[in-house]
Design a protein around this motif. Sequence first.
Motif, PDB file in Angstrom:
ATOM      1  N   LEU A  78       0.545  11.477 -48.860  1.00 23.10           N
ATOM      2  CA  LEU A  78       1.645  10.519 -48.884  1.00 23.10           C
ATOM      3  C   LEU A  78       2.990  11.227 -48.845  1.00 23.10           C
ATOM      4  CD1 LEU A  78       2.017   7.369 -49.237  1.00 23.10           C
ATOM      5  CD2 LEU A  78       2.684   7.912 -51.577  1.00 23.10           C
ATOM      6  N   LEU A  79       3.075  12.402 -49.474  1.00 19.77           N
ATOM      7  CA  LEU A  79       4.337  13.132 -49.529  1.00 19.77           C
ATOM      8  C   LEU A  79       4.740  13.693 -48.185  1.00 19.77           C
ATOM      9  CD1 LEU A  79       3.775  15.105 -52.864  1.00 19.77           C
ATOM     10  CD2 LEU A  79       5.181  13.046 -52.538  1.00 19.77           C
ATOM     11  N   THR A  80       3.779  13.866 -47.277  1.00 21.23           N
ATOM     12  CA  THR A  80       4.066  14.479 -45.983  1.00 21.23           C
ATOM     13  C   THR A  80       4.106  13.480 -44.840  1.00 21.23           C
ATOM     14  OG1 THR A  80       1.710  14.975 -45.697  1.00 21.23           O
ATOM     15  CG2 THR A  80       3.084  16.690 -46.669  1.00 21.23           C
ATOM     16  N   GLY A  81       3.956  12.204 -45.140  1.00 19.50           N
ATOM     17  CA  GLY A  81       4.059  11.190 -44.098  1.00 19.50           C
ATOM     18  C   GLY A  81       2.770  10.907 -43.356  1.00 19.50           C
ATOM     19  N   HIS A  82       1.645  11.421 -43.850  1.00 12.72           N
ATOM     20  CA  HIS A  82       0.367  11.107 -43.224  1.00 12.72           C
ATOM     21  C   HIS A  82      -0.107   9.716 -43.662  1.00 12.72           C
ATOM     22  CE1 HIS A  82       0.121  15.491 -42.543  1.00 12.72           C
ATOM     23  NE2 HIS A  82      -0.764  15.186 -41.612  1.00 12.72           N
ATOM     24  N   PRO A  83      -0.902   9.063 -42.828  1.00 14.62           N
ATOM     25  CA  PRO A  83      -1.534   7.821 -43.279  1.00 14.62           C
ATOM     26  C   PRO A  83      -2.343   8.092 -44.545  1.00 14.62           C
ATOM     27  CG  PRO A  83      -1.833   8.121 -40.916  1.00 14.62           C
ATOM     28  CD  PRO A  83      -1.263   9.409 -41.441  1.00 14.62           C
ATOM     29  N   THR A  84      -2.183   7.258 -45.543  1.00 15.31           N
ATOM     30  CA  THR A  84      -2.815   7.490 -46.842  1.00 15.31           C
ATOM     31  C   THR A  84      -3.527   6.228 -47.306  1.00 15.31           C
ATOM     32  OG1 THR A  84      -1.107   9.101 -47.447  1.00 15.31           O
ATOM     33  CG2 THR A  84      -2.413   8.163 -49.239  1.00 15.31           C
ATOM     34  N   ARG A  85      -4.822   6.334 -47.501  1.00 14.79           N
ATOM     35  CA  ARG A  85      -5.611   5.209 -47.993  1.00 14.79           C
ATOM     36  C   ARG A  85      -5.253   4.925 -49.454  1.00 14.79           C
ATOM     37  NH1 ARG A  85     -10.193   6.482 -49.078  1.00 14.79           N
ATOM     38  NH2 ARG A  85      -9.993   8.749 -48.883  1.00 14.79           N
ATOM     39  N   ASP A  99       7.308   2.948 -50.696  1.00 13.15           N
ATOM     40  CA  ASP A  99       8.746   3.168 -50.591  1.00 13.15           C
ATOM     41  C   ASP A  99       9.109   4.467 -51.288  1.00 13.15           C
ATOM     42  OD1 ASP A  99       8.473   2.558 -53.281  1.00 13.15           O
ATOM     43  OD2 ASP A  99       9.485   0.616 -53.144  1.00 13.15           O
ATOM     44  N   ASP A 100      10.407   4.761 -51.366  1.00 10.91           N
ATOM     45  CA  ASP A 100      10.847   6.009 -51.986  1.00 10.91           C
ATOM     46  C   ASP A 100      10.461   6.078 -53.456  1.00 10.91           C
ATOM     47  OD1 ASP A 100      11.896   6.983 -49.669  1.00 10.91           O
ATOM     48  OD2 ASP A 100      13.972   6.453 -50.113  1.00 10.91           O
ATOM     49  N   GLY A 101      10.410   4.930 -54.122  1.00 10.57           N
ATOM     50  CA  GLY A 101      10.014   4.936 -55.518  1.00 10.57           C
ATOM     51  C   GLY A 101       8.591   5.426 -55.699  1.00 10.57           C
ATOM     52  N   LEU A 102       7.706   5.028 -54.800  1.00 12.17           N
ATOM     53  CA  LEU A 102       6.323   5.504 -54.870  1.00 12.17           C
ATOM     54  C   LEU A 102       6.262   6.991 -54.558  1.00 12.17           C
ATOM     55  CD1 LEU A 102       3.310   4.993 -55.199  1.00 12.17           C
ATOM     56  CD2 LEU A 102       3.232   4.370 -52.769  1.00 12.17           C
ATOM     57  N   LEU A 103       7.023   7.435 -53.560  1.00 11.39           N
ATOM     58  CA  LEU A 103       7.053   8.868 -53.240  1.00 11.39           C
ATOM     59  C   LEU A 103       7.536   9.679 -54.447  1.00 11.39           C
ATOM     60  CD1 LEU A 103       8.498   8.865 -49.613  1.00 11.39           C
ATOM     61  CD2 LEU A 103       6.206   9.561 -50.302  1.00 11.39           C
ATOM     62  N   ASP A 104       8.557   9.183 -55.109  1.00 15.48           N
ATOM     63  CA  ASP A 104       9.073   9.898 -56.284  1.00 15.48           C
ATOM     64  C   ASP A 104       8.007   9.998 -57.377  1.00 15.48           C
ATOM     65  OD1 ASP A 104      11.513  10.210 -55.042  1.00 15.48           O
ATOM     66  OD2 ASP A 104      12.457   8.497 -56.062  1.00 15.48           O
ATOM     67  N   VAL A 144      12.244  15.727 -43.789  1.00 10.30           N
ATOM     68  CA  VAL A 144      11.926  17.071 -44.287  1.00 10.30           C
ATOM     69  C   VAL A 144      12.897  17.455 -45.395  1.00 10.30           C
ATOM     70  CG1 VAL A 144      11.770  19.513 -43.674  1.00 10.30           C
ATOM     71  CG2 VAL A 144      10.878  17.777 -42.107  1.00 10.30           C
ATOM     72  N   ARG A 145      14.170  17.160 -45.210  1.00 16.74           N
ATOM     73  CA  ARG A 145      15.155  17.472 -46.246  1.00 16.74           C
ATOM     74  C   ARG A 145      14.856  16.705 -47.542  1.00 16.74           C
ATOM     75  NH1 ARG A 145      19.465  20.298 -44.261  1.00 16.74           N
ATOM     76  NH2 ARG A 145      19.692  20.311 -41.976  1.00 16.74           N
ATOM     77  N   GLY A 146      14.399  15.469 -47.401  1.00 14.79           N
ATOM     78  CA  GLY A 146      14.049  14.692 -48.582  1.00 14.79           C
ATOM     79  C   GLY A 146      12.876  15.300 -49.333  1.00 14.79           C
ATOM     80  N   CYS A 147      11.903  15.788 -48.589  1.00 15.99           N
ATOM     81  CA  CYS A 147      10.763  16.467 -49.220  1.00 15.99           C
ATOM     82  C   CYS A 147      11.223  17.704 -49.973  1.00 15.99           C
ATOM     83  CB  CYS A 147       9.733  16.857 -48.157  1.00 15.99           C
ATOM     84  SG  CYS A 147       8.892  15.466 -47.365  1.00 15.99           S
ATOM     85  N   ARG A 148      12.108  18.447 -49.328  1.00 15.39           N
ATOM     86  CA  ARG A 148      12.597  19.668 -49.979  1.00 15.39           C
ATOM     87  C   ARG A 148      13.411  19.346 -51.221  1.00 15.39           C
ATOM     88  NH1 ARG A 148      11.780  23.896 -52.332  1.00 15.39           N
ATOM     89  NH2 ARG A 148      12.749  25.859 -51.690  1.00 15.39           N
ATOM     90  N   GLU A 149      14.171  18.262 -51.189  1.00 19.93           N
ATOM     91  CA  GLU A 149      14.972  17.894 -52.343  1.00 19.93           C
ATOM     92  C   GLU A 149      14.078  17.585 -53.541  1.00 19.93           C
ATOM     93  OE1 GLU A 149      17.895  16.997 -55.025  1.00 19.93           O
ATOM     94  OE2 GLU A 149      17.996  18.137 -53.164  1.00 19.93           O
ATOM     95  N   ARG A 150      12.982  16.882 -53.307  1.00 25.15           N
ATOM     96  CA  ARG A 150      12.057  16.625 -54.414  1.00 25.15           C
ATOM     97  C   ARG A 150      11.500  17.932 -54.969  1.00 25.15           C
ATOM     98  NH1 ARG A 150      10.608  12.406 -50.882  1.00 25.15           N
ATOM     99  NH2 ARG A 150      11.170  10.362 -51.730  1.00 25.15           N
ATOM    100  N   ALA A 151      11.226  18.860 -54.069  1.00 24.43           N
ATOM    101  CA  ALA A 151      10.618  20.138 -54.471  1.00 24.43           C
ATOM    102  C   ALA A 151      11.657  21.246 -54.573  1.00 24.43           C
ATOM    103  CB  ALA A 151       9.533  20.512 -53.457  1.00 24.43           C
TER     104      ALA A 151
END
Length: 295
Positions: A78-85, A99-104, A144-151
Amino acid sequence: MARILVGTCGWTDRALMTSGWYPRGHRDTEGRLRYYAGRFPVVEADSPYYALPSPGTTRLWAERTPAGFRFDVKAHSLLTGHPTRPAALPADLRDRARDDGLLDEVWARYAEALEPLRRAGRLGTLLFQFPPSLAPGPRAEAFVRGCRERARDWPFAVEFRNPAWWRAGQERATTALLAGLDATAVAVDTAQGLPTSMPPVAPVTTTRLSVARFHGRSPHWGTGGKEDRFRHGYTERELAGWLPRVRELAARTDEVHLLFNNCCADAAARAAETMRGLLDVTVPRQAGHACHEPI
């Protein structure tokens, strides 16, 4: 010269476990990891891509491996944008909006799960493998920048699966993007001449770490099932062709991870052993992690 670590993309792949590579007496959960860590100094943990581990699980990983051992850990799908069951998410998150809340929240649990590895000095890097659907462009770069910001406080490596990121005309911009994010660019080895072939580039975007993943050279790369995409036995000549690039990476970074993902039977382990021999890399040993030959 960097420390060059050679290993495989996983130690619990079903094909590896049924290949006979693990000897009798080392086929249980603990025995497999201890045996693997006696032969190789790095491994990719791919299971967190499919489901979040618990801190207790990663604490055991740290306890069962010697000092200096490294885990490169794939990010959850889910964090990388792949389809996620939904089943790949914790039960209490399966009905949440995507949404972003779930990603967080998924990121927070993923980071909590990996903290034991980081505290024990076993974490090599997080590996964010982005899907082929992520093509270069402003929206993709923002993702990608959003992923990096979380990490932002974690070691971070990026593997693109869309060839356009590394093709002539885009390569320089991709290198600059990752360098600006202090993100390791993951080099890949795949069959060439296919629409989905990844260009054989090996840029350096951080001085901390370089990573190369060897997916095999199947003509079915990018299509078909896993057995088709990754079925390949590397020859010594094919691996020797990578030596100049590996030496260049080693000259410019502190540590280099070479990880084999041609995961059919024990092909990845055999390729890793061949590459280690070509590089004359010595595998660190520690009491309680002796090397045992398969029987």
